[in-house]
Every structure is written in C-alpha cells, then in structure tokens.
Design a protein around this motif. Structure first.
Motif, PDB file in Angstrom:
ATOM      1  N   LEU A 199       0.812  -1.218   0.000  1.00  0.00           N
ATOM      2  CA  LEU A 199       0.000   0.000   0.000  1.00  0.00           C
ATOM      3  C   LEU A 199       0.848   1.271   0.000  1.00  0.00           C
ATOM      4  N   GLY A 200       0.299   2.296  -0.609  1.00  0.00           N
ATOM      5  CA  GLY A 200       0.948   3.602  -0.580  1.00  0.00           C
ATOM      6  C   GLY A 200      -0.102   4.689  -0.446  1.00  0.00           C
ATOM      7  N   VAL A 201       0.340   5.895  -0.083  1.00  0.00           N
ATOM      8  CA  VAL A 201      -0.611   7.012  -0.019  1.00  0.00           C
ATOM      9  C   VAL A 201      -0.154   8.138  -0.941  1.00  0.00           C
ATOM     10  N   ALA A 202      -1.144   8.771  -1.572  1.00  0.00           N
ATOM     11  CA  ALA A 202      -0.918   9.998  -2.342  1.00  0.00           C
ATOM     12  C   ALA A 202      -1.567  11.113  -1.541  1.00  0.00           C
ATOM     13  N   VAL A 211      -5.767  16.474   1.353  1.00  0.00           N
ATOM     14  CA  VAL A 211      -6.561  15.409   0.744  1.00  0.00           C
ATOM     15  C   VAL A 211      -5.651  14.216   0.500  1.00  0.00           C
ATOM     16  N   GLY A 212      -6.155  13.012   0.732  1.00  0.00           N
ATOM     17  CA  GLY A 212      -5.317  11.831   0.531  1.00  0.00           C
ATOM     18  C   GLY A 212      -6.065  10.685  -0.118  1.00  0.00           C
ATOM     19  N   GLN A 213      -5.310   9.789  -0.719  1.00  0.00           N
ATOM     20  CA  GLN A 213      -5.862   8.545  -1.265  1.00  0.00           C
ATOM     21  C   GLN A 213      -4.970   7.402  -0.815  1.00  0.00           C
ATOM     22  N   SER A 225     -10.542   7.512  -0.210  1.00  0.00           N
ATOM     23  CA  SER A 225     -10.164   8.934  -0.282  1.00  0.00           C
ATOM     24  C   SER A 225     -10.645   9.617   0.986  1.00  0.00           C
ATOM     25  N   ALA A 226      -9.875  10.563   1.476  1.00  0.00           N
ATOM     26  CA  ALA A 226     -10.296  11.297   2.687  1.00  0.00           C
ATOM     27  C   ALA A 226      -9.700  12.695   2.652  1.00  0.00           C
ATOM     28  N   SER A 227     -10.321  13.603   3.374  1.00  0.00           N
ATOM     29  CA  SER A 227      -9.825  14.981   3.376  1.00  0.00           C
ATOM     30  C   SER A 227     -10.130  15.648   4.706  1.00  0.00           C
ATOM     31  N   GLU A 228      -9.410  16.704   4.949  1.00  0.00           N
ATOM     32  CA  GLU A 228      -9.603  17.444   6.201  1.00  0.00           C
ATOM     33  C   GLU A 228      -9.065  18.856   6.032  1.00  0.00           C
ATOM     34  N   GLY A 573      -1.598  13.957  -9.619  1.00  0.00           N
ATOM     35  CA  GLY A 573      -0.176  13.891  -9.954  1.00  0.00           C
ATOM     36  C   GLY A 573       0.576  13.030  -8.949  1.00  0.00           C
ATOM     37  N   ALA A 574       0.234  13.190  -7.672  1.00  0.00           N
ATOM     38  CA  ALA A 574       0.897  12.396  -6.621  1.00  0.00           C
ATOM     39  C   ALA A 574       0.591  10.915  -6.820  1.00  0.00           C
ATOM     40  N   ARG A 575      -0.650  10.591  -7.169  1.00  0.00           N
ATOM     41  CA  ARG A 575      -1.019   9.182  -7.385  1.00  0.00           C
ATOM     42  C   ARG A 575      -0.216   8.604  -8.565  1.00  0.00           C
ATOM     43  N   LEU A 576      -0.131   9.395  -9.639  1.00  0.00           N
ATOM     44  CA  LEU A 576       0.596   8.905 -10.821  1.00  0.00           C
ATOM     45  C   LEU A 576       2.064   8.644 -10.483  1.00  0.00           C
TER      46      LEU A 576
END
Ligand code: FES
Length: 636
Positions: A199-202, A211-213, A225-228, A573-576
């Motif tokens: 697993l990894g996070v963007a 915001v993260g995935q 996906s989650a955000s704060e 972009g981070a996910r890619l």
C-alpha cells in the motif's frame, strides 16, 4: 491582573456543542475554541483584522477591540474571539457564519489509468536456506544473497528486528524493496508470504485542505479517499500569515499541525479500508507516499524555515527536498517507508503545480495549453511538449471567502450560484440546500456577472444608484442587498450585502489572474486565440460557470469547448508518481523544463492588471462575445 489571577482556571463552555474546556484566565476565546476543537473562521490568524471570528459570550470576559464589527453586531453582544479575553467562567455561542463546517473539499481526480504499474516499492518472497554450522553467513548477507543484490541497504530500524523475523517465519520472509533513493533499500521484512498487500498514499497538502488517497500498489486501485482542513488554519488563513507566524514562533508548531492533519487523513483512509475489507489495515502496511504541496506547505511539512520565501527575492530553502522516511516526517506509515516530495519550482510556485501539469498531460502534447490553479494565489503554466513557462500572481483570498464582507468558503450555507432578477431580487442555490450564510467564490463570480448584466454595477464594478430597496447607502458607501436577514441562516446579525469595497476586491483578483495570463502569453509571443486547451485545476473549478467567469473578464473568451477541468490535479499527480516510474521521470522533466517568471518585478504585469480592472476589460476586442453589451454600457 495579578500573577495569581492570571493562573486561575476558568471554564469555557460552547453551546450548542456541549463542549467545555478549562482555560487560564487571560487567554482568548479563540484559544479556547482551538482547545475545544471548535473550528472557527480566523482568516487573519487572530490579529483582529478580518472580523470573522464572531462569538456571543455570556459570563466574565474583556471584549477588547471590536472595531472590526458592525454597530448592530456589537449591540447584539457579538465580540471577536481573538480579541476577547477570558476573565471568568463563560458560555460561548460561535455564530454560524464563523464556524468552519463541512467543506466541499475536492477529492475528485481524473484517475487516469496507469498503463505500466511500476511503483518504487516491490515485495519479494524469500525462501532462505536455514543458518547452520556449515553455512553461518550473517543474516543480513543471507538476505542480500537471496535477493541477488549486494548493494542494497537496510535502515537500522529494519535491521534491529531482522534476525527474529527470519526465525519467526521459518526462513521464509517477504522483503519490501524500495528503489527511490540513489541506493536501493530493504525497508521491511515480514515473516511468511505477505506479497498480497502493498500500500501507498498519495497526499495533496493544500493551504486550506489536505486530501489523501490510499492506493493498492499491486493493482493501482484507489482504495479510499479522505480529506480534512489543514489544522494550520488556526495560525493564519493564507501562506503569508503562516510564514509570519513561523517567523515569530518558529516553524515547529506549524510542522506539527501539518503532520497531525496528514496523519489524521491517513488514519481515516486506513479505517475506511479496514471496514471495507473487513480486516485491519494498519499504518505499517503503508510503505510509500507521494506528496504534492505548495512550496510553503512542503517546507512546513518537512520542518524547514520559510522566512526567505516571504522576503525578496523569495528564495526557498530547496527546490528538491530529498526523499525522507515516514519516520523522519513523523508519518502514520511504516517507519522506513520512502516519501517522495514533489519539487517546487519557486517560492510561490510549488510541487502542487508540477503535479497539476503531470496530471493534465499538457507537457506531452503538441497543442498549446494554459493551465490555471486558483487559490489564494493564482498559478499559471503555459506550454506544450517543447516548453513550459509559469508564473504566480497574488490573487488574494476573495474567492476563498476572505476580503469580502459576505464571503465564505464553499461549504454548507454558501451561495454557489445566483441570478439577479429584473426587479433586482435574487434567486440562488445554497450548498447543502439550506438558508444562506454567505457567498463562495463561484457565487461571487455569478453575482458580479448578474449585477453587471442587470445594470446594478458599471464596467468599473461600481454600484449604481437605483430605485430599489436592494441598493442603499451603507456604512462604507453604496451596497447591494443579496438577501434580507429574515431569509438568512440562523444567527445572522444583518442583511447579506455586497459593498463597493467588496466588489473592488473581487475585481482585483480577476484582474490579477487575467493580467498574469496575458503577460505569460506575450512573453512567448502567443495570443489568446492560440490557446488550444485551457485547463482548470483545483477546487475552484468545482462549481464554476465558465460563461460567467469569461463574462467578467477573468478567463479568456475562447470557444468554451477548449476548457477542461481536471479536478484535484495535485492529488492525481501524486497518485501517478506513486504508481509509475515513467511519471516520476516526467515529474523531474516538468520541473527542469518549466521556466518561472517573477511578475512582481514585471512592468507589463502592472499594465495588464490595470487594463483588466474593468468588466470584462478595457479592450473589448479581447472579449468578442461581450463586445456589443460593453459598447452599449459605455454609451450609457
Ligand atoms: Fe479574529 Fe481575524 S478578527 S481572527
């Protein structure tokens, strides 16, 4: 106040939240809000200037300076939380418009399929020969021998427990190997076959939101996906306020708040995925992270000084932050996980824009594209496969709820689209389908376009004296009533109005964006007609009506089918980058290729900005769709 009195504890309770905190006498209500976890709008960072942190206390307090409030607010017992000192037990009501509530945080991305998955981490199943008296090679060398690479390194935290893991797994172990740094590393060893989970996070660290995935690195799937809200908001709304806070108090607190927010987002990603999979997924399963943020957020997250970004010539500590481990950055991830931080091109053009470009793909196209990401700063990139130029302009916080008396973020209670009818009354849509408390960025653009179309304002965005109760003389000159108090959300202390001063702030923002775009085109000997694609990145595009944005002269008057929304480009972009080696190479190439133009020393920009301080522009030829309307108005 005596020293003894200063140390006295007072109870501050918040209604209707039902939360109470003990505060030392002499602290502010704003500090009490933070201690109680009440999210309150504090645009100016608690300096008493913005007038946003409105509360109505009952009990013992010293209200301090209330000059940022309207007379009727003062009369109804409203004070500013940042100015008011707690002098005894208190019950505090935070006014609805001053609460930061559920936000329309943009987690939507393009989710472009990755053709060839090549994350920098992989898992390898090792079945090692057991150590014997005849083969007593050390455990580490035994692992290297099985992996066939004697150059791999192992962080000390992994090395410490390695021998136990080998024996626990009966000499069958799963090695996690990472290739992000100049030398590959064995970042994790697990007993048995654990090859099914990688697993990894963007993460997109924005000034306002994080915001993260959570990504399955074996399949490329987005698991959650989650955000704060960025918890740094309590130290100032925009990057300048936060840098000033960092200069006065050190960056440590800002670093902690950024990391707390990131970790909270990761925690929610893991919780959601655990529920979905019906088995626990924990932080140590996260073995890689790609993070894109603006330059200042990246500096704070790493924990380095931003002082020289704020001062001319606006120099960051580093464009490329070297990869760090999850442990170095205090992340809820495996301590040896590698963290890739997107490089920042300049003090005010960060890794988030590099990620936007990566997500948009404009760097791979022969077409001429302009990309724009509007937040407190407007960042613009122009280019194609051959070249990229970029700039940043201080757009101001008008579209994020700042500097406009009725402005608010795009959250529940915000008007996000509006029409002005022929009788000057309004009809509108409110996020969350409730009574309005204010107007967000897209609503403001709509409102100005509608006010202009219906003759409420002229081309300089000045309110006209009209025979209607909607236009009246206010404390600061003419104002237009968007909605009367009776139709507003709970706790409204007056009508919802937009003033001449508000309109000038919005006009300045749109002029800065259009002026910057024009200068960039001119530098490259291009013009508006030459743009093949106009890409809008970020949350701003969420509710935006392009026609309205063009009609006020914020965006170019080009065929509307040339416009493209990419959602949260920084996150995409981070996910890619997390999933593809090719994309990581592109990231570096985009950075290397992208020239940055500093507009603050550019006379052209000042001229273009001034010419853009009209609706839609002084030069109507630039806006052919609105030329006739503008000429009629000029004649009037
Ligand atoms: Fe209190 Fe701005 S006036 S935070």
């Amino acid at each position: 106040m005596s020293g003894e009195e200063e140390g006295t504890l007072c109870t501050v309770s918040f209604s209707p939240d039902g939360v109470a905190v003990e505060m030392v006498r002499g602290t502010t209500i704003l500090e009490a809000c933070r201690a109680a976890g009440i999210a309150i709008d504090a645009v100016c960072g608690g300096t008493g200037k913005c007038g946003r942190c409105k509360v109505r206390p009952k009990g013992l307090f010293d209200p301090g300076d209330t000059s940022a409030l309207a007379e009727e607010e003062r009369e109804s017992g409203v004070v500013l939380a940042c100015e008011t000192l707690v002098t005894g037990d208190l019950e505090v009501e935070v006014l609805p418009r001053s609460r930061i509530r559920e936000h329309q945080i943009l987690t939507r991305t393009l989710e472009t399929p990755v053709v060839k998955l090549s994350p920098w981490v992989r898992k390898v199943l090792l079945e090692l020969p057991k150590a014997t008296l005849y083969d007593n090679t050390a455990d580490f060398e035994r692992v290297l021998r099985a992996l066939g690479d004697r150059n791999l390194e192992m962080p000390i935290v992994t090395l410490r427990n390695m021998s136990n893991v080998l024996r626990e797994g009966g000499w069958t172990v799963t090695a996690t190997v990472a290739d992000l740094k100049s030398r590959g590393e064995i970042t994790r060893l697990e007993p048995g076959d654990k090859c099914g989970c990688l697993l990894g996070v963007a993460i997109d660290i924005g000034t306002t939101t994080v915001v993260g995935q959570l990504i399955d690195l074996l399949t490329g799937d987005v698991l959650a996906s989650a955000s704060e809200y960025n918890r740094q908001i309590s130290k100032g709304e925009d990057v300048i306020a936060r840098m000033m806070y960092g200069e006065e108090n050190g960056v440590g607190e800002l670093t902690d708040l950024a990391r707390e927010t990131v970790n909270s987002v990761i925690g929610r990603l893991l919780e959601d995925t655990s529920k979905e999979r019906e088995c626990p997924v924990t932080a140590v399963d996260v073995v890689g992270a790609a993070i894109a943020g603006n330059t200042i957020m990246t500096h704070f997250f790493v924990g380095v000084d931003t002082r020289f970004i704020r001062l001319e010539p606006y120099v960051p500590v580093a464009h490329h932050m070297p990869p760090r481990s999850g442990h170095d950055l205090g992340m809820e991830a495996h301590p040896s996980s590698d963290v890739l931080l997107f490089p920042s091109r300049a003090g005010y053009l960060g890794g988030d824009v590099v990620a936007d470009v990566l997500a948009s793909g404009i760097h791979r196209s022969d077409d001429l594209a302009m990309l724009i990401d509007v937040g407190t700063n407007g960042e613009i990139v122009l280019g194609c496969r051959e070249w990229l130029v970029s700039c940043a302009c201080s757009a101001g916080p008008a579209f994020e709820g700042g500097e406009v008396s009725s402005g608010m973020r795009a959250m529940h209670g915000a008007i996000d689209s509006i029409r002005v009818n022929h009788d000057f009354a309004t009809s509108y849509h409110v996020i969350g389908d409730e009574r309005p408390n204010g107007i967000c960025g897209s609503g403001l653009i709509d409102l100005i376009a509608e006010m202009y179309e219906n003759g409420v304002i002229d081309r300089k965005a000045r309110i006209q004296r009209l025979q209607t109760d909607r236009v009246r003389e206010g404390e600061e000159g003419l104002e237009y009533v968007v909605e009367f108090q009776g139709s507003l959300g709970e706790g409204a202390t007056g009508d919802l109005v937009i003033t001449d001063a508000d309109l000038q702030n919005v006009l300045r923002t749109k002029a800065a964006i259009f002026g910057a775009a024009t200068v960039l085109l001119r530098k490259m000997s291009e013009d508006l007609d030459g743009i093949d694609t106009f890409v809008i990145a970020g949350g701003f595009g969420n509710h935006l009506d392009i026609d309205r944005a063009v009609s006020i002269g914020m965006f170019p008057d080009i065929p509307r089918d040339k416009y493209r929304f990419i959602g949260n480009g920084a996150l995409e972009g981070a996910r890619l980058a997390l999933l593809s080696e090719e994309m990581r190479k592109d990231m570096v190439e985009i950075f290397d290729q992208m020239t940055y133009i500093e507009l603050s020393v550019d006379n052209d920009f000042y001229d273009e900005f001034t010419s853009s301080m009209f609706i839609p522009h002084t030069d109507l030829a630039k806006f052919p769709s609105f030329k006739d309307r503008g000429s009629q108005e000029t004649a009037r």
